[in-house]
Motif scaffolding. Structure first.
Motif, PDB file in Angstrom:
ATOM      1  N   TYR A   5      16.852  41.624  30.285  1.00  0.00           N
ATOM      2  CA  TYR A   5      17.512  40.591  29.111  1.00  0.00           C
ATOM      3  C   TYR A   5      17.055  39.401  28.917  1.00  0.00           C
ATOM      4  N   ASN A   6      17.513  38.334  30.322  1.00  0.00           N
ATOM      5  CA  ASN A   6      17.269  37.657  30.025  1.00  0.00           C
ATOM      6  C   ASN A   6      16.630  36.197  29.975  1.00  0.00           C
ATOM      7  N   VAL A   7      15.669  37.276  30.433  1.00  0.00           N
ATOM      8  CA  VAL A   7      13.993  36.780  30.609  1.00  0.00           C
ATOM      9  C   VAL A   7      13.635  37.023  28.916  1.00  0.00           C
ATOM     10  N   SER A   8      14.166  38.075  28.172  1.00  0.00           N
ATOM     11  CA  SER A   8      13.466  37.820  26.461  1.00  0.00           C
ATOM     12  C   SER A   8      14.697  37.331  25.645  1.00  0.00           C
ATOM     13  N   THR A   9      15.224  37.409  26.629  1.00  0.00           N
ATOM     14  CA  THR A   9      16.254  35.771  25.582  1.00  0.00           C
ATOM     15  C   THR A   9      15.763  34.251  26.053  1.00  0.00           C
ATOM     16  N   VAL A  10      15.586  34.431  26.877  1.00  0.00           N
ATOM     17  CA  VAL A  10      14.907  32.620  27.542  1.00  0.00           C
ATOM     18  C   VAL A  10      13.513  32.883  26.525  1.00  0.00           C
ATOM     19  N   VAL A  11      12.748  33.536  26.673  1.00  0.00           N
ATOM     20  CA  VAL A  11      11.487  33.423  25.230  1.00  0.00           C
ATOM     21  C   VAL A  11      11.970  33.226  24.011  1.00  0.00           C
ATOM     22  N   THR A  12      12.604  34.155  23.357  1.00  0.00           N
ATOM     23  CA  THR A  12      13.324  34.319  22.486  1.00  0.00           C
ATOM     24  C   THR A  12      13.603  32.737  21.561  1.00  0.00           C
ATOM     25  N   VAL A  13      14.769  32.338  23.055  1.00  0.00           N
ATOM     26  CA  VAL A  13      15.117  30.716  22.416  1.00  0.00           C
ATOM     27  C   VAL A  13      13.264  30.212  22.587  1.00  0.00           C
ATOM     28  N   GLY A  14      13.036  30.018  22.757  1.00  0.00           N
ATOM     29  CA  GLY A  14      11.882  29.438  23.840  1.00  0.00           C
ATOM     30  C   GLY A  14      10.330  29.028  22.636  1.00  0.00           C
ATOM     31  N   ILE A  15      10.798  30.460  21.541  1.00  0.00           N
ATOM     32  CA  ILE A  15      10.053  29.925  20.990  1.00  0.00           C
ATOM     33  C   ILE A  15      10.369  29.589  19.140  1.00  0.00           C
ATOM     34  N   GLY A  16      11.755  30.119  19.280  1.00  0.00           N
ATOM     35  CA  GLY A  16      12.654  29.161  18.107  1.00  0.00           C
ATOM     36  C   GLY A  16      11.957  27.889  18.392  1.00  0.00           C
ATOM     37  N   VAL A  17      12.704  27.581  19.201  1.00  0.00           N
ATOM     38  CA  VAL A  17      12.592  26.130  19.744  1.00  0.00           C
ATOM     39  C   VAL A  17      11.113  25.154  19.726  1.00  0.00           C
ATOM     40  N   LEU A  18      10.642  25.969  19.918  1.00  0.00           N
ATOM     41  CA  LEU A  18       9.366  25.635  19.880  1.00  0.00           C
ATOM     42  C   LEU A  18       8.530  25.647  18.744  1.00  0.00           C
ATOM     43  N   VAL A  19       8.802  25.903  17.492  1.00  0.00           N
ATOM     44  CA  VAL A  19       8.737  25.935  16.285  1.00  0.00           C
ATOM     45  C   VAL A  19       9.128  24.887  15.149  1.00  0.00           C
ATOM     46  N   CYS A  20      10.245  24.865  15.942  1.00  0.00           N
ATOM     47  CA  CYS A  20      11.704  23.499  15.775  1.00  0.00           C
ATOM     48  C   CYS A  20      10.857  22.173  15.970  1.00  0.00           C
ATOM     49  N   TYR A  21      10.590  21.983  17.299  1.00  0.00           N
ATOM     50  CA  TYR A  21       9.479  21.248  17.773  1.00  0.00           C
ATOM     51  C   TYR A  21       8.256  20.504  17.084  1.00  0.00           C
ATOM     52  N   VAL A  22       8.226  21.627  16.386  1.00  0.00           N
ATOM     53  CA  VAL A  22       6.201  21.472  16.017  1.00  0.00           C
ATOM     54  C   VAL A  22       7.065  21.130  14.865  1.00  0.00           C
ATOM     55  N   VAL A  82       9.098  10.522  18.886  1.00  0.00           N
ATOM     56  CA  VAL A  82       9.929  10.943  18.967  1.00  0.00           C
ATOM     57  C   VAL A  82      10.214  12.185  18.804  1.00  0.00           C
ATOM     58  N   ALA A  83       9.454  13.181  18.665  1.00  0.00           N
ATOM     59  CA  ALA A  83       9.748  14.477  18.212  1.00  0.00           C
ATOM     60  C   ALA A  83      10.873  15.114  19.541  1.00  0.00           C
TER      61      ALA A  83
END
Length: 345
Positions: free
Chosen positions: A249-266, A305-306
């Motif tokens: 559960y926790n690893v999948s949450t970290v990966v999921t949130v990480g993908i969302g944050v990475l998309v926002c960063y780009v 700046v990003a």
């Protein structure tokens, strides 16, 4: 799948067979119910409804005897329980359809009667896993309502289930839910782009330092989202299966949130680059930093700046409601399922 399944099954089975498919949605809770309990629920529901075949699909990662469950079949009663995360995170629709078709065909096949030694038809292992993640038959106890079980184990099986869980979390839905955090990040980036101190810092930073700033800002954003929305799952049980489930559960949450944050960063990087190209003057920049504002200068400044804006977005994410990022965690959906079951009881 329900619309196309009857015709596909009729074509494969032949012999004038006709199939009617009914879809029912009910909450399952892995925290309270193991596969055996779920099979008992399916048996009771099938008897009450008068169904011939029941294939239960769940997006929960199921475990049995320390192994990750792919599918459990009960040929005698025509029942099957299929864990979708075990199918992986890619081409899920195609894999799920193929798995259901193979399962149904196996359950409607001939069964042994009396002393006949006619073997039961087993669904092909290829219907559930690719060549990179081989599956095998799992042990079945005599007192279980299951006569065939496929499981995956080992690192490759873990990665496959984890990819399926991230797919079930739908990380692409996290980005629109972070609208306030994105607004805060964009505002931070717009101000930082015209700040001469930021120009000097960006011009002085090396690539390794920029990479460290990127990783640090993304990690800060991920950690803040998980802590602020209370997405970290803590199991109330001490069994090995409960601990493994909490870890998944926790690893999948970290990966999921990480993908969302990475998309926002780009996205922030692209917006900041366009803003810098529009607003900055190369002569003013050179006079302040003693460095030319060429293509590399624009990219370095936008990159730095990003990272800065992502930290500002982490502060803005505190304004988000829990519902905005609830889909990023299995633990939240588990809590919703338990509440639904309690209200029904």
């Amino acid at each position: 799948m329900a619309r196309t399944l009857p015709a596909r099954l009729a074509d494969k089975m032949g012999q004038g067979r006709r199939f009617d498919v009914e879809v029912v949605s009910e909450p399952f809770t892995a925290e309270c119910e193991d596969p055996s309990t779920l099979m008992e629920r399916i048996t009771e529901r099938a008897g009450a409804e008068g169904w011939d075949i029941v294939v239960a699909l769940t997006d929960l990662p199921l475990h049995t005897q320390g192994r990750k469950l792919v599918v459990s079949l009960d040929h005698e009663h025509g029942l099957a329980l299929l864990s979708l995360p075990a199918l992986g995170g890619f081409r899920l629709q195609i894999k799920a359809r193929r798995a259901v078709e193979e399962t149904v065909i196996a359950l409607v096949g001939p069964r042994p009667t009396g002393n006949e030694e006619h073997p039961q038809r087993q669904p092909s292992k290829a219907a559930f896993a690719g060549c990179l993640t081989p599956i095998r038959q799992g042990p079945v106890d005599e007192n279980e309502g299951t006569d065939l079980r496929y499981v995956v184990s080992g690192p490759r099986g873990y990665v496959r289930v984890l990819a399926g869980m991230v797919r079930a979390n739908r990380p692409w839905r996290l980005v629109p839910g972070l609208s306030k955090a994105l607004a805060a990040a964009l505002a931070t980036g717009a101000v930082a782009t015209v700040n001469s101190t930021v120009w000097s810092l960006a011009a002085a930073l090396s690539v390794p330092r920029l990479v460290i700033a990127t990783v640090g800002s993304i990690a800060l954003m991920i950690g803040w989202l998980i802590v602020d929305a209370q997405l970290w799952h803590r199991s109330t049980e001490n069994s090995p299966e409960a601990k493994l489930r909490a870890k998944l559960y926790n690893v999948s949450t970290v990966v999921t949130v990480g993908i969302g944050v990475l998309v926002c960063y780009v996205g922030l990087l692209a917006v900041n680059l366009v803003w810098a190209l529009f607003i900055l003057n190369d002569r003013v920049f050179a006079s302040m930093t003693r460095a030319p504002l060429d293509a590399a200068g624009y990219l370095t400044l936008s990159w730095f700046v990003a990272s800065t804006a992502t930290v500002g977005g982490a502060l803005g994410s505190g304004l988000e409601s829990d519902e905005a990022i609830r889909a990023a965690a299995y633990s939240k959906r588990e809590q919703e399922r338990r509440n639904m079951l309690q209200s029904e009881d």
